[in-house]
Design a protein around this motif. Structure first.
Motif, mmCIF file in Angstrom:
data_model
loop_
_atom_site.group_PDB
_atom_site.id
_atom_site.type_symbol
_atom_site.label_atom_id
_atom_site.label_comp_id
_atom_site.label_asym_id
_atom_site.label_seq_id
_atom_site.Cartn_x
_atom_site.Cartn_y
_atom_site.Cartn_z
ATOM 1 N N CYS A 142 70.221 -37.197 -30.319
ATOM 2 C CA CYS A 142 70.807 -36.315 -29.296
ATOM 3 C C CYS A 142 69.809 -35.985 -28.197
ATOM 4 O O CYS A 142 70.167 -35.337 -27.209
ATOM 5 C CB CYS A 142 71.331 -35.034 -29.940
ATOM 6 N N CYS A 182 65.516 -36.684 -31.916
ATOM 7 C CA CYS A 182 66.769 -37.016 -32.588
ATOM 8 C C CYS A 182 67.575 -37.898 -31.625
ATOM 9 O O CYS A 182 67.268 -37.973 -30.434
ATOM 10 C CB CYS A 182 67.513 -35.716 -32.887
ATOM 11 N N TRP A 186 70.114 -30.957 -37.580
ATOM 12 C CA TRP A 186 69.029 -31.197 -38.523
ATOM 13 C C TRP A 186 68.396 -29.888 -38.975
ATOM 14 O O TRP A 186 67.858 -29.792 -40.072
ATOM 15 C CB TRP A 186 67.994 -32.161 -37.936
ATOM 16 N N CYS A 189 66.902 -29.798 -33.177
ATOM 17 C CA CYS A 189 68.301 -30.226 -33.224
ATOM 18 C C CYS A 189 69.065 -29.293 -34.166
ATOM 19 O O CYS A 189 68.660 -29.104 -35.312
ATOM 20 C CB CYS A 189 68.395 -31.671 -33.716
ATOM 21 N N HIS A 210 73.152 -38.148 -33.858
ATOM 22 C CA HIS A 210 71.987 -37.387 -34.347
ATOM 23 C C HIS A 210 71.157 -38.278 -35.263
ATOM 24 O O HIS A 210 70.739 -37.874 -36.344
ATOM 25 C CB HIS A 210 72.435 -36.127 -35.080
HETATM 26 ZN ZN LIG Z 1 70.329 -34.149 -32.937
#
Ligand SMILES: [Zn+2]
Length: 345
Positions: A53, A51, A63, A60, A257
């Motif tokens: 992030c 992701c 998600w 994540c 994200h």
């Molecule tokens: Zn993420």
């Protein structure tokens, strides 16, 4: 009945700055940078790629909440279904249906899942605008016909000689250590894809300006980043104040994200936005001539010069403000660090 989800769809050809624009947009209040959602099923769900992030997508937290509402056990079939429906060879039929006022991409049982995906993203992020940088025009056409989605199209265009050069760079799909490389089409193919996708984007949505379609050139964006981003944010219907700019051409980025896209989406901290013009020096004469010949109709339409460093042809669109003709020499910018968008062709 929930209000429709507003999706800002970044359409056009690859390597035009879409990853950078998506990441910067994601820093504004009420805007969620979802990335290239057409790849959620394959690269996110099945391959568990990172992701924005940094965590593998399935780890994540954001998600994870979204995925709980989706039939993730069917990801392989959904991904295959999308590939089948969005093939290049279906393009003439897609445009024919669009001209007749029909759905450009015929309805399919998975459409309900896709509509649920965007609704879940909006709900779990609280965003007023979901940015989808999938770029591929047929996928945008599919989205625009889904119930509960209000599509606004941001058409990003960049000089095709620059995008052809950028496509040839070796780059890992998720950064330098990734053994799987982003696709590297030959320059003739990159040129034809540029012409096809940009022309189709105008055909599908060009007549929806100003409320539903906004065209921005990479060269204008990098010449005046803050003002251009304000224009885009206002077009998307979000608040252009309080964005990430710490100067006219510098942003402070926090993690997003976003799904799939150029590896530069993982960059954080202060990032200068400048034009990547290495192609002006390093693209061979032969490649320049070939791309110019193949994209000639589009060069005129989008206001790019035919000759290297030359003026835009007569009858072209807006002149480039400090655009390609004005920015000579070598500038090390976000593009070199890998921030321009990409597409798998
Ligand atoms: Zn993420």
């Amino acid at each position: 009945m929930n209000p429709p989800v507003r999706v800002l769809y970044l359409a056009g050809s690859g390597r035009s700055g879409s990853t950078l624009v998506t990441t910067v947009l994601g820093q504004y209040d009420g805007v969620f940078a979802a990335g290239e959602l057409r790849y959620l099923w394959q690269r996110g769900e099945l391959e568990n790629r990172p992701c924005g992030c940094g965590r593998p997508l399935r780890d994540c937290p954001l998600w994870d909440r979204v995925r709980r509402e989706l039939p993730t056990d069917r990801a392989a079939a959904i991904a295959a279904g999308l590939r089948g429906r969005l093939r290049m060879r279906g393009l003439p039929a897609l445009l024919r249906r669009h001209r007749r006022g029909l759905r450009p991409v015929p309805a399919h049982p998975d459409d309900a899942v896709l509509a649920d995906l965007y609704a879940a993203v909006a709900r779990h992020t609280g965003a007023r605008v979901v940015v989808d940088s999938s770029k591929l025009p047929p996928y945008g056409a599919l989205l625009g016909a889904l119930p509960g989605i209000e599509l606004r199209v941001l058409h990003l265009v960049r000089d095709p000689r620059a995008t052809a050069f950028s496509w040839r760079r070796r780059r890992g799909l998720d950064g330098d250590t990734d053994p799987e490389l982003m696709s590297r089409p030959p320059v003739w193919k990159a040129a034809l894809l540029w012409l096809v996708w940009n022309t189709v984007t105008v055909r599908l949505w060009g007549d929806r300006a100003p409320a539903g379609y906004l065209r921005v050139r990479y060269e204008d964006l990098t010449a005046d980043p803050e003002a251009t981003l304000r224009r885009i944010v206002a077009f998307a219907g979000a608040d252009p104040d309080g964005g990430p700019f710490t100067g006219p051409a510098t942003v402070r980025l926090t993690p997003t994200h976003s799904v799939a896209g150029n590896p530069s989406r993982h960059r954080t901290g202060p990032v200068p936005i400048t034009a990547d013009v290495q192609w002006r020096r390093d693209l061979s004469r032969w490649s320049y001539a070939l791309v110019t010949a193949l994209t000639a109709p589009g060069l005129r339409r989008f206001g790019y010069p035919w000759r290297r460093g030359g003026p835009a042809p007569a009858g072209a669109g807006r002149p480039a403000r400090g655009g390609p003709a004005a920015t000579g020499g070598r500038s090390v910018g976000v593009g070199r660090a890998g921030s321009t968008g990409h597409e798998e062709g």
